[in-house]
Motif scaffolding. Structure first.
Motif, PDB file in Angstrom:
ATOM      1  N   TYR A  21       0.863  -1.183   0.000  1.00 13.46           N
ATOM      2  CA  TYR A  21       0.000   0.000   0.000  1.00 13.46           C
ATOM      3  C   TYR A  21       0.893   1.224   0.000  1.00 13.46           C
ATOM      4  N   LEU A  22       0.309   2.400  -0.120  1.00 15.49           N
ATOM      5  CA  LEU A  22       1.080   3.636  -0.166  1.00 15.49           C
ATOM      6  C   LEU A  22       1.056   4.310   1.208  1.00 15.49           C
ATOM      7  N   GLU A  23       2.142   4.964   1.527  1.00 16.77           N
ATOM      8  CA  GLU A  23       2.284   5.564   2.850  1.00 16.77           C
ATOM      9  C   GLU A  23       1.137   6.549   3.117  1.00 16.77           C
ATOM     10  N   ALA A  24       0.598   6.481   4.315  1.00 18.74           N
ATOM     11  CA  ALA A  24      -0.456   7.401   4.781  1.00 18.74           C
ATOM     12  C   ALA A  24      -1.750   7.251   3.992  1.00 18.74           C
ATOM     13  N   MET A  25      -1.947   6.131   3.320  1.00 15.92           N
ATOM     14  CA  MET A  25      -3.209   5.852   2.627  1.00 15.92           C
ATOM     15  C   MET A  25      -3.714   4.479   3.055  1.00 15.92           C
ATOM     16  N   THR A  26      -4.991   4.256   2.851  1.00 16.59           N
ATOM     17  CA  THR A  26      -5.527   2.917   3.111  1.00 16.59           C
ATOM     18  C   THR A  26      -5.182   2.004   1.936  1.00 16.59           C
ATOM     19  N   GLU A  27      -5.336   0.699   2.139  1.00 13.79           N
ATOM     20  CA  GLU A  27      -5.091  -0.250   1.042  1.00 13.79           C
ATOM     21  C   GLU A  27      -6.040   0.017  -0.120  1.00 13.79           C
ATOM     22  N   GLU A  28      -7.298   0.347   0.222  1.00 15.73           N
ATOM     23  CA  GLU A  28      -8.302   0.595  -0.826  1.00 15.73           C
ATOM     24  C   GLU A  28      -7.939   1.840  -1.630  1.00 15.73           C
ATOM     25  N   GLU A  29      -7.497   2.881  -0.951  1.00 15.65           N
ATOM     26  CA  GLU A  29      -7.114   4.115  -1.652  1.00 15.65           C
ATOM     27  C   GLU A  29      -5.885   3.886  -2.527  1.00 15.65           C
ATOM     28  N   SER A  30      -4.972   3.066  -2.033  1.00 23.41           N
ATOM     29  CA  SER A  30      -3.703   2.852  -2.737  1.00 23.41           C
ATOM     30  C   SER A  30      -3.852   1.974  -3.972  1.00 23.41           C
ATOM     31  N   ALA A  31      -4.792   1.027  -3.895  1.00 27.49           N
ATOM     32  CA  ALA A  31      -4.832  -0.063  -4.879  1.00 27.49           C
ATOM     33  C   ALA A  31      -4.885   0.401  -6.340  1.00 27.49           C
ATOM     34  N   PRO A  32      -5.757   1.392  -6.699  1.00 31.29           N
ATOM     35  CA  PRO A  32      -5.818   1.744  -8.119  1.00 31.29           C
ATOM     36  C   PRO A  32      -4.494   2.289  -8.664  1.00 31.29           C
ATOM     37  N   LEU A  33      -3.825   3.129  -7.883  1.00 35.05           N
ATOM     38  CA  LEU A  33      -2.563   3.707  -8.355  1.00 35.05           C
ATOM     39  C   LEU A  33      -1.471   2.634  -8.425  1.00 35.05           C
ATOM     40  N   ILE A  34      -1.407   1.792  -7.407  1.00 33.69           N
ATOM     41  CA  ILE A  34      -0.414   0.703  -7.430  1.00 33.69           C
ATOM     42  C   ILE A  34      -0.655  -0.184  -8.651  1.00 33.69           C
ATOM     43  N   GLN A  35      -1.922  -0.521  -8.868  1.00 36.25           N
ATOM     44  CA  GLN A  35      -2.244  -1.421  -9.972  1.00 36.25           C
ATOM     45  C   GLN A  35      -1.876  -0.791 -11.309  1.00 36.25           C
ATOM     46  N   TYR A  36      -2.174   0.494 -11.462  1.00 35.90           N
ATOM     47  CA  TYR A  36      -1.845   1.170 -12.722  1.00 35.90           C
ATOM     48  C   TYR A  36      -0.320   1.162 -12.945  1.00 35.90           C
TER      49      TYR A  36
END
Ligand SMILES: [Fe+2]
Length: 289
Positions: A219-234
């Motif tokens: 996940y991304l720092e200071a974000m939830t897994e749900e918030e992080s997922a689209p950017l990580i996936q892209y």
């Protein structure tokens, strides 16, 4: 035939195997001690090509370690047991009954550690007649291909990296123990569960920026897994685009040396029930910045 030779080298010859990265180096016998001139040219070839390959090398664990130590200290794997007589060398063995292979996703080595491996050397002891190739991807190009807006968006964001993303931070050891016939060990007590690393890192030798988004980013720092997922996936999908990659076909005696600071790789699991045995050494790296 592996491409056209690059004639600027005096002691070695390099032939690129793809447009984006990867070159076969010839004129070198890694079983023998190497001169400073040859080592300097191999260093340049690695920085230029990101991953370099040597064919028909008669390696032993001692010879592999001697070559690796020219690049720094050896990085011990925190979760996997080394060879009994050579704990710095990991024998990656995939046997007939193993369902899963080691490194079978896009990743860069030991990104879950605070100081991930600078480079990895992998030597092929036994490979299937067909299958078991390794893909590599150029992460300088992946970064440079992003829009200015995306580059701005991700600058300063850190990815939170864990041993096995799918298990939400569980060590790879537990997963591997069930699926790969390799010995695992308990990680050192000071091994953090999560290591933050910048999504855009700067190569300490070339000064170039690259995308740093291996499969260990949970996940991304200071974000939830749900918030992080689209950017990580892209970013993860983007980093694997075919035009950034090369594919290496192993033969017994092939040795690959890749720079984990600007590449990702993927070990293709397309050879059940064949056996594939590789010897791996990783070289200690710096803290990414
Ligand atoms: Fe790997």
């Amino acid at each position: 035939m592996d491409g056209f030779p690059n004639t600027k080298y005096r002691t070695i010859e390099t032939r690129r195997i793809a447009g984006s990265l990867g070159a076969v180096v010839s004129g070198v016998n890694l079983a023998e001690p190497l001169t400073d001139d040859v080592l300097a040219e191999i260093r340049l070839a690695l920085l230029e090509n990101l991953v370099i390959f040597f064919r028909n090398q008669d390696m032993t664990p001692e010879r592999l370690l001697r070559f690796a130590r020219h690049w720094g200290d050896i990085h011990l794997h925190p979760y996997m047991a080394g060879m009994p007589d050579h704990p710095e060398v990991l024998e990656l063995a995939k046997k007939a009954g193993d369902k899963r292979n080691f490194g079978g996703d896009w990743h860069t080595d030991q990104m879950f550690a605070p100081r991930p491996a600078m480079g990895t050397m992998l030597w092929a002891k036994q490979v299937p007649d067909a299958g078991g190739d390794t893909l590599f991807s150029n992460q300088y190009l992946a970064y440079e291909a992003l829009s200015d807006g995306m580059k701005r968006l991700i600058s300063g964001i850190r990815g939170m990296c864990v041993g096995d993303r799918k298990k939400g931070g569980a060590t790879r050891a537990a997963v591997n123990a069930a699926t790969i016939s390799m010995k695992t060990i308990e990680p050192p007590p000071d091994m953090p569960k999560v290591s933050p690393h910048p999504l855009v890192r700067t190569h300490p030798e070339t000064g170039r920026k690259s995308l740093y988004i291996g499969g260990h980013v949970h996940y991304l720092e200071a974000m939830t897994e749900e918030e992080s997922a689209p950017l990580i996936q892209y970013l993860y999908q983007h980093s694997q685009r075919p035009e950034f990659t090369c594919r290496f076909r192993w033969e017994p005696g092939s040795l690959a040396f890749w720079d984990n600071r600007c590449t990702m790789h993927f070990a293709i699991n397309d050879y059940p029930p064949d056996t594939r045995v590789m010897h791996r050494v990783t070289i200690r790296g710096d803290e990414p910045f």
